[in-house]
Design a protein around this motif. Structure first.
Motif, PDB file in Angstrom:
ATOM      1  N   PRO A 126       0.821  -1.211   0.000  1.00 32.58           N
ATOM      2  CA  PRO A 126       0.000   0.000   0.000  1.00 32.58           C
ATOM      3  C   PRO A 126       0.857   1.263   0.000  1.00 32.58           C
ATOM      4  O   PRO A 126       1.995   1.272   0.487  1.00 32.58           O
ATOM      5  N   ARG A 127       0.299   2.355  -0.538  1.00 28.55           N
ATOM      6  CA  ARG A 127       1.032   3.627  -0.577  1.00 28.55           C
ATOM      7  C   ARG A 127       1.126   4.271   0.797  1.00 28.55           C
ATOM      8  O   ARG A 127       2.125   4.880   1.148  1.00 28.55           O
ATOM      9  N   ASP A 128       0.062   4.163   1.578  1.00 21.89           N
ATOM     10  CA  ASP A 128       0.040   4.761   2.900  1.00 21.89           C
ATOM     11  C   ASP A 128       1.037   4.063   3.821  1.00 21.89           C
ATOM     12  O   ASP A 128       1.089   2.826   3.881  1.00 21.89           O
ATOM     13  N   ARG A 129       1.818   4.844   4.562  1.00 24.45           N
ATOM     14  CA  ARG A 129       2.883   4.263   5.382  1.00 24.45           C
ATOM     15  C   ARG A 129       2.348   3.329   6.448  1.00 24.45           C
ATOM     16  O   ARG A 129       2.886   2.241   6.673  1.00 24.45           O
ATOM     17  N   ALA A 130       1.280   3.734   7.122  1.00 27.43           N
ATOM     18  CA  ALA A 130       0.711   2.890   8.175  1.00 27.43           C
ATOM     19  C   ALA A 130       0.143   1.598   7.596  1.00 27.43           C
ATOM     20  O   ALA A 130       0.340   0.508   8.150  1.00 27.43           O
ATOM     21  N   HIS A 134       1.291  -2.310   8.209  1.00 25.20           N
ATOM     22  CA  HIS A 134       0.294  -3.323   8.572  1.00 25.20           C
ATOM     23  C   HIS A 134       0.360  -4.504   7.603  1.00 25.20           C
ATOM     24  O   HIS A 134       0.327  -5.675   8.016  1.00 25.20           O
ATOM     25  N   CYS A 135       0.471  -4.208   6.323  1.00 25.00           N
ATOM     26  CA  CYS A 135       0.546  -5.256   5.296  1.00 25.00           C
ATOM     27  C   CYS A 135       1.774  -6.130   5.511  1.00 25.00           C
ATOM     28  O   CYS A 135       1.698  -7.369   5.448  1.00 25.00           O
ATOM     29  N   ARG A 136       2.898  -5.505   5.797  1.00 24.67           N
ATOM     30  CA  ARG A 136       4.119  -6.270   6.045  1.00 24.67           C
ATOM     31  C   ARG A 136       3.971  -7.140   7.301  1.00 24.67           C
ATOM     32  O   ARG A 136       4.446  -8.277   7.341  1.00 24.67           O
ATOM     33  N   ALA A 137       3.311  -6.595   8.330  1.00 25.46           N
ATOM     34  CA  ALA A 137       3.183  -7.331   9.591  1.00 25.46           C
ATOM     35  C   ALA A 137       2.356  -8.596   9.422  1.00 25.46           C
ATOM     36  O   ALA A 137       2.757  -9.687   9.872  1.00 25.46           O
ATOM     37  N   ILE A 138       1.202  -8.490   8.765  1.00 26.13           N
ATOM     38  CA  ILE A 138       0.358  -9.687   8.643  1.00 26.13           C
ATOM     39  C   ILE A 138       0.930 -10.661   7.613  1.00 26.13           C
ATOM     40  O   ILE A 138       0.717 -11.876   7.718  1.00 26.13           O
ATOM     41  N   SER A 139       1.681 -10.143   6.637  1.00 24.78           N
ATOM     42  CA  SER A 139       2.345 -11.041   5.687  1.00 24.78           C
ATOM     43  C   SER A 139       3.451 -11.820   6.387  1.00 24.78           C
ATOM     44  O   SER A 139       3.617 -13.031   6.174  1.00 24.78           O
ATOM     45  N   SER A 186     -12.576  -4.372   7.425  1.00 27.70           N
ATOM     46  CA  SER A 186     -13.323  -3.255   7.998  1.00 27.70           C
ATOM     47  C   SER A 186     -12.537  -1.955   7.932  1.00 27.70           C
ATOM     48  O   SER A 186     -13.109  -0.877   7.764  1.00 27.70           O
ATOM     49  N   THR A 187     -11.215  -2.043   8.042  1.00 24.91           N
ATOM     50  CA  THR A 187     -10.380  -0.836   8.028  1.00 24.91           C
ATOM     51  C   THR A 187     -10.207  -0.271   6.627  1.00 24.91           C
ATOM     52  O   THR A 187     -10.290   0.952   6.421  1.00 24.91           O
ATOM     53  N   TYR A 188      -9.985  -1.158   5.644  1.00 26.28           N
ATOM     54  CA  TYR A 188      -9.626  -0.690   4.298  1.00 26.28           C
ATOM     55  C   TYR A 188     -10.759  -0.862   3.280  1.00 26.28           C
ATOM     56  O   TYR A 188     -10.612  -0.464   2.136  1.00 26.28           O
ATOM     57  N   GLY A 189     -11.864  -1.452   3.680  1.00 28.07           N
ATOM     58  CA  GLY A 189     -13.063  -1.454   2.851  1.00 28.07           C
ATOM     59  C   GLY A 189     -13.204  -2.568   1.845  1.00 28.07           C
ATOM     60  O   GLY A 189     -14.222  -2.633   1.149  1.00 28.07           O
ATOM     61  N   GLY A 190     -12.202  -3.476   1.738  1.00 28.73           N
ATOM     62  CA  GLY A 190     -12.309  -4.606   0.814  1.00 28.73           C
ATOM     63  C   GLY A 190     -12.351  -4.158  -0.655  1.00 28.73           C
ATOM     64  O   GLY A 190     -12.189  -2.989  -0.965  1.00 28.73           O
ATOM     65  N   PRO A 191     -12.576  -5.075  -1.574  1.00 28.70           N
ATOM     66  CA  PRO A 191     -12.822  -6.509  -1.346  1.00 28.70           C
ATOM     67  C   PRO A 191     -11.554  -7.297  -1.001  1.00 28.70           C
ATOM     68  O   PRO A 191     -11.630  -8.424  -0.547  1.00 28.70           O
ATOM     69  N   TYR A 192     -10.370  -6.664  -1.251  1.00 30.97           N
ATOM     70  CA  TYR A 192      -9.113  -7.296  -0.872  1.00 30.97           C
ATOM     71  C   TYR A 192      -8.718  -6.805   0.516  1.00 30.97           C
ATOM     72  O   TYR A 192      -9.349  -5.900   1.081  1.00 30.97           O
ATOM     73  N   LEU A 193      -7.686  -7.361   1.088  1.00 30.29           N
ATOM     74  CA  LEU A 193      -7.348  -7.056   2.475  1.00 30.29           C
ATOM     75  C   LEU A 193      -6.972  -5.598   2.683  1.00 30.29           C
ATOM     76  O   LEU A 193      -7.203  -5.046   3.757  1.00 30.29           O
ATOM     77  N   PHE A 194      -6.414  -4.969   1.665  1.00 29.99           N
ATOM     78  CA  PHE A 194      -6.022  -3.565   1.799  1.00 29.99           C
ATOM     79  C   PHE A 194      -6.718  -2.688   0.773  1.00 29.99           C
ATOM     80  O   PHE A 194      -6.151  -1.709   0.283  1.00 29.99           O
ATOM     81  N   GLY A 195      -7.953  -3.026   0.487  1.00 26.94           N
ATOM     82  CA  GLY A 195      -8.744  -2.144  -0.353  1.00 26.94           C
ATOM     83  C   GLY A 195      -9.104  -2.720  -1.699  1.00 26.94           C
ATOM     84  O   GLY A 195      -9.347  -3.921  -1.845  1.00 26.94           O
ATOM     85  N   ALA A 196      -9.103  -1.846  -2.699  1.00 29.51           N
ATOM     86  CA  ALA A 196      -9.660  -2.195  -4.010  1.00 29.51           C
ATOM     87  C   ALA A 196      -8.766  -3.094  -4.844  1.00 29.51           C
ATOM     88  O   ALA A 196      -9.235  -3.707  -5.810  1.00 29.51           O
ATOM     89  N   ALA A 197      -7.485  -3.167  -4.531  1.00 27.56           N
ATOM     90  CA  ALA A 197      -6.553  -3.942  -5.347  1.00 27.56           C
ATOM     91  C   ALA A 197      -5.775  -4.921  -4.475  1.00 27.56           C
ATOM     92  O   ALA A 197      -5.527  -4.650  -3.290  1.00 27.56           O
ATOM     93  N   PRO A 198      -5.381  -6.058  -5.024  1.00 29.39           N
ATOM     94  CA  PRO A 198      -4.627  -7.044  -4.237  1.00 29.39           C
ATOM     95  C   PRO A 198      -3.222  -6.568  -3.913  1.00 29.39           C
ATOM     96  O   PRO A 198      -2.611  -5.815  -4.679  1.00 29.39           O
ATOM     97  N   THR A 199      -2.713  -7.015  -2.789  1.00 31.24           N
ATOM     98  CA  THR A 199      -1.365  -6.680  -2.344  1.00 31.24           C
ATOM     99  C   THR A 199      -0.623  -7.956  -1.956  1.00 31.24           C
ATOM    100  O   THR A 199      -1.142  -9.068  -2.107  1.00 31.24           O
ATOM    101  N   VAL A 200       0.580  -7.764  -1.420  1.00 36.91           N
ATOM    102  CA  VAL A 200       1.371  -8.901  -0.944  1.00 36.91           C
ATOM    103  C   VAL A 200       0.575  -9.742   0.048  1.00 36.91           C
ATOM    104  O   VAL A 200       0.625 -10.981   0.019  1.00 36.91           O
ATOM    105  N   ALA A 201      -0.189  -9.086   0.904  1.00 32.76           N
ATOM    106  CA  ALA A 201      -0.957  -9.820   1.917  1.00 32.76           C
ATOM    107  C   ALA A 201      -1.936 -10.795   1.286  1.00 32.76           C
ATOM    108  O   ALA A 201      -2.115 -11.922   1.775  1.00 32.76           O
TER     109      ALA A 201
END
Length: 257
Positions: A126-130, A134-139, A186-201
């Protein structure tokens, strides 16, 4: 015919002749271009079984998400080291391995970080630092944890076990994964874990979605919707289609539960 007409006729004929010669010259060039070999992809991803190897799947999804053109090299599931890995008898993961521009990267998270640096526009993090932290932590949590889930519910895309009894030993892992998913959705709104597009997580948790499907794990609505999203993710559909026709079989992972 008047002289002027003769000159015009000569000029026209000359143009046709020149055009015919140009076309004749062009034809061999086109033929040569058509027969020229197509360059092989610059990257090679070494994987093992598409049916059983969750780590191979993660590496493949990361490459697809990054838009990196790859060719696949397969290591046989009969290889003793690969069998040990698939049966959780080895602590080191030999696959997936990415070879690209003289580099060799063999750890899934290292591959993810490399691809993010190579193609930052792909948004693997994700672009946002926080959110990125978070993405790195759960990955990382998936990368190093959930041993009970791996052993009790091994990845097997060909299998279906309706009404499968999930024993207490794995319930803690399932509960933690569902908590991670719920917080992200709930935090990023889905449908993927960090929003509208898939990430490493999403690449890291995609094999969990296949496990929940294989073993008929009961899920709350948000987790069930997320699993449907991932199972319908085009790169995962492509992988699954090839896994279903894969000839490799491992009796230890195909027992009747």
């Amino acid at each position: 015919m008047p002289p002027a007409s003769k000159a015009a006729a000569t000029k026209t004929t000359g143009s046709k002749t020149t055009g015919a010669r140009s076309a004749a010259k062009a034809r061999p060039a086109k033929a040569a271009a058509a027969s020229a070999p197509v360059a092989a992809p610059a990257a090679v991803l070494t994987i093992s079984s598409k049916n059983y190897s969750s780590w191979s799947l993660r590496g493949y999804l990361l490459c697809r998400m990054a838009g990196l053109e790859i060719s696949e090299a397969r290591v046989s599931a009969d290889d003793p080291s690969i069998r040990a890995e698939l049966l959780l008898q080895s602590s080191s993961f030999l696959v997936p391995r990415l070879d690209h521009e003289g580099l060799r990267i063999w750890d899934t998270l290292a591959i993810a970080e490399y691809l993010n640096e190579l193609t930052p526009e792909a948004g693997l993090l994700p672009r946002d630092r926080a959110a990125r932290a978070h993405c790195r932590a759960i990955s990382g949590e998936m990368h190093s944890g959930f041993a009970n889930l791996r052993s009790a519910l091994p990845m097997n895309l060909k299998a279906r076990h309706p009404g499968f009894k999930v024993w207490a030993g794995v319930q803690g892992d399932i509960a933690r994964i569902l908590a991670i998913w719920s917080e992200c959705l709930s935090t990023y709104g889905g449908p993927y874990l960090f929003g509208a597009a898939p990430t490493v997580a999403d690449a890291m948790y995609a094999p969990v979605c296949t496990r929940f499907h294989t073993y008929d794990v009961a899920l709350p609505p948000d987790a069930a919707a997320y699993c449907r999203t991932m199972l319908d993710f085009a790169p995962l559909r492509d992988w699954t289609a090839e896994a279903l026709v894969e000839p490799d079989e491992m009796e230890e992972l195909d027992v009747e539960f």
